[in-house]
Design a protein around this motif. Structure first.
Motif, short mmCIF file in Angstrom:
data_model
loop_
_atom_site.label_atom_id
_atom_site.label_comp_id
_atom_site.label_asym_id
_atom_site.label_seq_id
_atom_site.Cartn_x
_atom_site.Cartn_y
_atom_site.Cartn_z
N LYS A 393 -40.54 56.17 22.09
CA LYS A 393 -39.22 55.69 22.51
C LYS A 393 -38.11 56.66 22.10
O LYS A 393 -37.17 56.90 22.85
CB LYS A 393 -38.94 54.32 21.89
CG LYS A 393 -39.73 53.19 22.53
CD LYS A 393 -39.29 51.87 21.93
CE LYS A 393 -40.03 50.69 22.62
NZ LYS A 393 -39.60 49.38 22.08
N SER A 394 -38.23 57.21 20.90
CA SER A 394 -37.18 58.11 20.42
C SER A 394 -37.10 59.37 21.26
O SER A 394 -36.01 59.84 21.59
CB SER A 394 -37.40 58.45 18.95
OG SER A 394 -38.67 59.09 18.78
N SER A 395 -38.25 59.91 21.59
CA SER A 395 -38.22 61.12 22.40
C SER A 395 -37.71 60.81 23.81
O SER A 395 -36.99 61.61 24.42
CB SER A 395 -39.60 61.77 22.45
OG SER A 395 -40.56 60.89 23.04
N ASN A 396 -38.09 59.62 24.35
CA ASN A 396 -37.61 59.23 25.67
C ASN A 396 -36.08 59.02 25.66
O ASN A 396 -35.38 59.38 26.61
CB ASN A 396 -38.31 57.97 26.14
CG ASN A 396 -39.77 58.25 26.58
OD1 ASN A 396 -40.09 59.36 26.97
ND2 ASN A 396 -40.61 57.22 26.51
N GLN A 397 -35.58 58.41 24.57
CA GLN A 397 -34.13 58.18 24.46
C GLN A 397 -33.38 59.52 24.45
O GLN A 397 -32.38 59.71 25.16
CB GLN A 397 -33.81 57.41 23.18
CG GLN A 397 -32.33 57.21 22.90
CD GLN A 397 -31.67 56.33 23.96
OE1 GLN A 397 -32.30 55.40 24.48
NE2 GLN A 397 -30.43 56.66 24.30
#
Length: 453
Positions: A393-397
């Motif tokens: 999720k963090s990389s996608n954000q």
């Protein structure tokens, strides 16, 4: 001798004051006093003594008359010199060491005196020397004399003082003995110069060449307003002290000389003129005196023809209602169809895998979007980035934020105002399709454009 004393006393009553001339400001002098005659210290034979011998032996050698016995009149000449005429009487009963029967003594003398007061720079002590001559009678037998005089005045005030004087009187005839005559008297100076004739002596007159008032040290007050002319801004027109002698006819606190409307009460800020509508434009210059308006429009309010709240002077579309933000012109915003077109383009933007850089084939899409943005210069937009659920999720954000900002940066670089654009990333949080299929994930990897209200 008795009758002579009475005559002399009558003269003293007529001259009941004394003035001793000192300078051109007090040119006249009249003096009264007492005198003593001493024949002893004159260098003659016995019963007389040597010069100045027993000079102060009052009891044995001085002859006194127990009354006022000297009167003088003086006139200042110039440069410290004074001419004095004096008369005196006495009664002689002592001739040196000898006594004589009461002999009458009277004399008339003229003397030129020189004062040393200015030389010693003193207003208190006024020493002087004098030289002159006269005629002296003893028992009505007279002879001429040559007189040398020394004395001083001690001034109690500017005009009143004490005079002490000694005169050596050398006789030209044998039947009149040479002698000293001493005198003490009251001195009062008077008769000052008054060039302008206003009753104030020049020495005290601040305006000696112009008649004036005592209250102003001899300076005039031509308009009689209680302010001397030199301090009066309007010396020929009665006025008020607060306005330096100038009038304020309308009582508005502005002197007439500075009042553009002297007969109508007004405001200081408007040079004494009224402002009925309070718009800062004086009524005399106000084309709408009862309706507030700016000075730039001659005191009349600016019109707003289209009623949009933007005055015609500032309204770029004065005949068409608009908004303040758009300078009085109507704001043209993209329609729903336009927004759909923008988003159709946005969803076809292609990025390099896992990056925020554009693929080459995306360039025409971005150019088309730029052209639409330029058609609506008053509209503001937000650029939103979205991803599928592959990866953390963090990389996608982070990836969604970078891609949204990449689109914003492109638009700004191609002429779109930065203030009109914001960018935000939402990662995988807002899918529009299933992340379980390849086609669904493709749909979720997208850029959206939204109109900001």
């Amino acid at each position: 001798m008795k009758n002579l004393s009475r005559l002399f006393f009558a003269m003293l009553l007529l001259l009941s004051f004394n003035a001793n001339a000192q300078d051109e400001n007090n040119p006249w002098a009249v003096g009264i006093g007492v005198n003593a005659v001493d024949f002893y210290p004159t260098g003659e034979d016995a019963p007389l003594g040597e010069y100045f011998d027993e000079f102060f032996n009052l009891s044995d050698h001085y002859n006194f008359l127990p009354s006022l016995s000297t009167v003088s009149v003086s006139r200042y000449l110039s440069d410290g010199f004074t001419l004095t005429a004096a008369g005196s009487i006495n009664e002689i009963d002592s001739f040196g060491d000898s006594t004589v029967d009461d002999l009458s003594y009277y004399a008339l003398d003229g003397t030129v005196k020189y004062s040393f007061a200015k030389l010693i720079n003193s207003k208190l002590i006024d020493p002087y020397l004098g030289l002159g001559g006269g005629y002296t009678w003893i028992n009505e037998i007279g002879a001429g004399t040559l007189n040398g005089t020394a004395g001083f005045n001690l001034w109690f005030s500017e005009n009143v003082g004490l005079t002490v004087q000694t005169s050596y009187k050398h006789a030209f005839e044998d039947y009149l003995a040479t002698h000293f005559q001493h005198s003490v008297g009251l001195a009062i100076k008077f008769g000052g110069k008054d060039t302008d004739g206003d009753g104030i002596y020049d020495k005290d007159d601040a305006c000696p060449d112009v008649p004036g008032l005592e209250a102003f040290n001899g300076c005039p007050d031509s308009d009689n307003d209680g302010i001397e002319d030199s301090k009066d801004d309007c010396p020929n027109e009665a006025g008020l002290a607060e306005f330096n002698g100038c009038p304020d006819t309308d009582g508005d606190g502005v002197a007439d000389k500075d009042d553009n409307c002297p007969t109508v009460a007004g405001l200081k800020a408007l040079a004494g003129c009224p402002d009925a509508d309070g718009d800062g434009v004086a009524d005399k210059d106000d084309k709408c005196p009862n309706e507030a308006g700016p000075a730039a429009n001659n005191g009349c309010p600016w019109p707003d023809t289209d009623g949009d709240g933007v005055l015609d002077k500032d309204d770029k579309c004065p005949n068409e209602a608009g908004t303040v933000a758009n300078n009085g012109c109507p704001e043209v915003l993209p329609t729903a169809e336009v927004m759909e077109t923008l988003n159709n383009y946005a969803r076809t933007i292609l990025f390099d895998t896992g990056k925020s850089s554009f693929k080459k084939e995306t360039d025409p899409v971005l150019q088309a979007m730029t052209a639409i943005f330029k058609e609506y210069p008053q509209a503001n937009f937000s650029i939103e980035g979205h991803t599928d659920s592959v990866g953390s999720k963090s990389s996608n954000q982070l990836l969604s934020e970078r891609r949204a900002n990449a689109v914003r940066d492109y638009l700004i670089a191609n002429g779109i105002n930065a203030d009109r654009l914001t960018a935000a990333g939402f990662g995988e949080a807002n899918p529009i399709d299933s992340n379980s299929t390849a086609s669904g994930r493709k749909n979720n990897r997208r850029v959206e454009v939204k109109l900001k209200k």
